[in-house]
Design an enzyme around this catalytic site. Structure first.
Site, short mmCIF file in Angstrom:
data_model
loop_
_atom_site.label_atom_id
_atom_site.label_comp_id
_atom_site.label_asym_id
_atom_site.label_seq_id
_atom_site.Cartn_x
_atom_site.Cartn_y
_atom_site.Cartn_z
N HIS A 145 11.15 -8.54 5.42
CA HIS A 145 12.21 -8.45 4.41
C HIS A 145 11.60 -7.90 3.13
O HIS A 145 10.46 -8.21 2.81
CB HIS A 145 12.81 -9.84 4.14
CG HIS A 145 14.13 -9.76 3.48
ND1 HIS A 145 14.27 -9.63 2.12
CD2 HIS A 145 15.39 -9.75 3.99
CE1 HIS A 145 15.55 -9.56 1.83
NE2 HIS A 145 16.25 -9.62 2.94
N ASP A 178 18.76 -12.04 10.59
CA ASP A 178 19.30 -11.37 11.78
C ASP A 178 18.63 -11.80 13.07
O ASP A 178 19.09 -11.46 14.15
CB ASP A 178 19.15 -9.84 11.62
CG ASP A 178 20.04 -9.33 10.51
OD1 ASP A 178 21.21 -9.70 10.51
OD2 ASP A 178 19.55 -8.60 9.65
#
Ligand code: CMC
Length: 428
Positions: A305, A363
């Site tokens: 991320h 996710d």
């Protein structure tokens, strides 16, 4: 004493003010940079650049902390429903009982879409990706709700915001129904937000469909976890589109387009495709090797991320929700979950992932939950879009109300040809 930074260029020196927020890193105010130095700053991907002032969502990536209007995401996911979180994002405070009832009622009574919107669906092929349908249909809403398009009018902004939040589940569920060739199911005003969405996905006119309350709760939680995430690619797209004064329906359609990519919201679909491709926990090592190989473009989807350099707090909550959903559905041996667990374990112990601080993101687990609920893979990102609409519209409102707001217009480092003479066709 007011802080500033000094830039020395040759014999010249320039001072720039440093601004402090309520928390997080200070920022150097470079608004006068070009006027004073004649230079631009260069930051593709905005890795060091704040694009706006915001009071909605704060992420501390090192600690793995996500706050909406100051409230930790874990508290909100544990104690609120999605509508309360939407109210919080839009208004800055959690609603009291009367505000909550009114807001839920307002959202519920905007869930139907104009009857002519049906016609847009039939223009798509049956195998159209739901995100393609969402981009088209949400953009088209601007052609239907002329009574709420004046962005300078707070009442118009409020009604447009409610319409977008309310109609998104209807639009997404209908994209699914269209792919099946089944009739569209109208929203039901006696159901909550997540429940209503599941009902529109799975009911048919032929028989009654009872939404499983545990699955409705899980869906509600997933929506909360995806509701906002400060200035990510799609939110920044919504803000940039809106900075020109474009109407909110068009701006949210732009956000949906940006979310679609596999580096952003499309990652939940990509995770499931990757787990299917791996096929068996015994092949996890091979894929971890591929992910580490600089000559191989493969990346572990659902890992890493831009902001989190620690566990994504949303992934922690979702891994628990994932177990609850599989248990409720009586799924004991889920091969994809086995691969996901093996992958997570190996990656978390691997030097490459430790050194680069690559942890599972939101996710990684959402796809497994969606699949267990019977939601097809192509709908995963559409679900993300439906949840994120709340954050997008809250951020859009904040931008429109900001007295310092200007059209977004980045500059560039030009490396192309400089002025040259035209060469006639027969001489080239
Ligand atoms: N697998 C293997 N290596 C990775 C991965 C990964 N998933 N993610 C980053 N790296 C490596 C990358 O190769 C780079 O290595 P080096 O420094 O040697 O060049 C380093 O880690 C930093 O990566 P980056 O691409 O410079 O970082 P970024 O901040 O630009 O990208 C990201 C962030 C999320 C796009 C990236 O981590 C990624 O592609 N992850 C997979 C896709 C994914 O799961 N996306 C969902 C993000 S969370 C939800 C959302 O935002 O919608």
């Amino acid at each position: 004493m007011a802080k500033s930074v000094t830039l020395n260029v040759g014999d010249d020196s320039y001072d720039f003010p440093v601004l402090s927020g309520s928390t997080g890193p200070d920022v150097v105010d470079i608004r006068k940079f070009y006027a004073e130095t004649g230079m631009f700053t260069y930051d593709p991907g905005f890795t060091s650049t704040g694009s706006c002032e915001s009071a909605i969502t704060y992420i501390d990536g090192d600690q793995g902390m996500l706050l909406h209007r100051g409230y930790p995401i874990d508290d909100l996911a544990e104690n609120c429903n999605f509508e309360e979180v939407a109210y919080l994002l839009l208004n800055g405070e959690l609603p009291n009982q009367a505000d909550k009832d009114k807001f839920e009622n307002d959202i519920t009574y905007h869930t139907m879409v104009h009857e002519q919107i049906h016609n847009f669906y039939s223009g798509f092929r049956r195998d159209a990706h739901p995100m393609a349908i969402m981009c088209g249909v949400v953009g088209a809403l601007s052609a239907f709700y002329h009574d709420s398009l004046d962005i300078t009018n707070p009442d118009h902004r409020r009604i447009s915001s409610y319409r977008l939040i309310a109609k998104m589940p209807t639009i997404a569920a209908w994209a699914y129904k269209y792919s099946l060739g089944q009739p569209f199911i109208y929203p039901r005003n006696d159901l909550g937000y997540a429940e209503n969405f599941l009902h529109m996905m799975y009911a048919t006119p032929c028989e009654d469909y009872e939404v499983n309350p545990i699955l409705a709760k899980a869906m509600d939680r997933i929506l909360i976890l995806h509701a906002d995430h400060e200035q990510n690619a799609s939110t920044s797209t919504v803000r940039l589109a809106g900075s020109s004064g474009a109407n909110p329906f068009a701006c949210i359609a732009a956000g949906i387009a940006s979310l679609w990519g596999p580096a952003h919201g499309g990652a939940n679909e990509a995770v499931l495709n990757m787990l299917n491709e791996i096929g068996d926990p015994s092949r996890v090592d091979e894929y971890v090797r591929k992910a580490k190989d600089k000559n191989d473009p493969f990346r572990l989807m659902g890992f890493g991320h831009r902001v989190y350099k620690n566990y994504d707090p949303r992934a922690t909550i979702l891994s628990q929700t994932c177990k609850e959903v599989l248990e409720e559905l009586g799924i004991k041996n889920n091969p994809l979950l086995d691969i996901a667990i093996a992958l997570e374990k190996i990656a978390l112990e691997d030097e490459y992932f430790i050194e680069k601080k690559l942890y599972p993101n939101v996710d990684f687990y959402s796809g497994i939950i969606f699949q267990a609920m019977g939601i097809p893979v192509t709908m995963f990102t559409a679900l993300f879009a439906l949840a994120r609409t709340t954050g997008w519209i809250a951020q859009w409102n904040e931008m429109v109300e900001d007295p310092q707001q200007k059209i977004g217009r980045p500059r560039q480092l030009f490396t192309g040809e400089t002025k040259r003479d035209y060469v006639a066709l027969h001489k080239r």
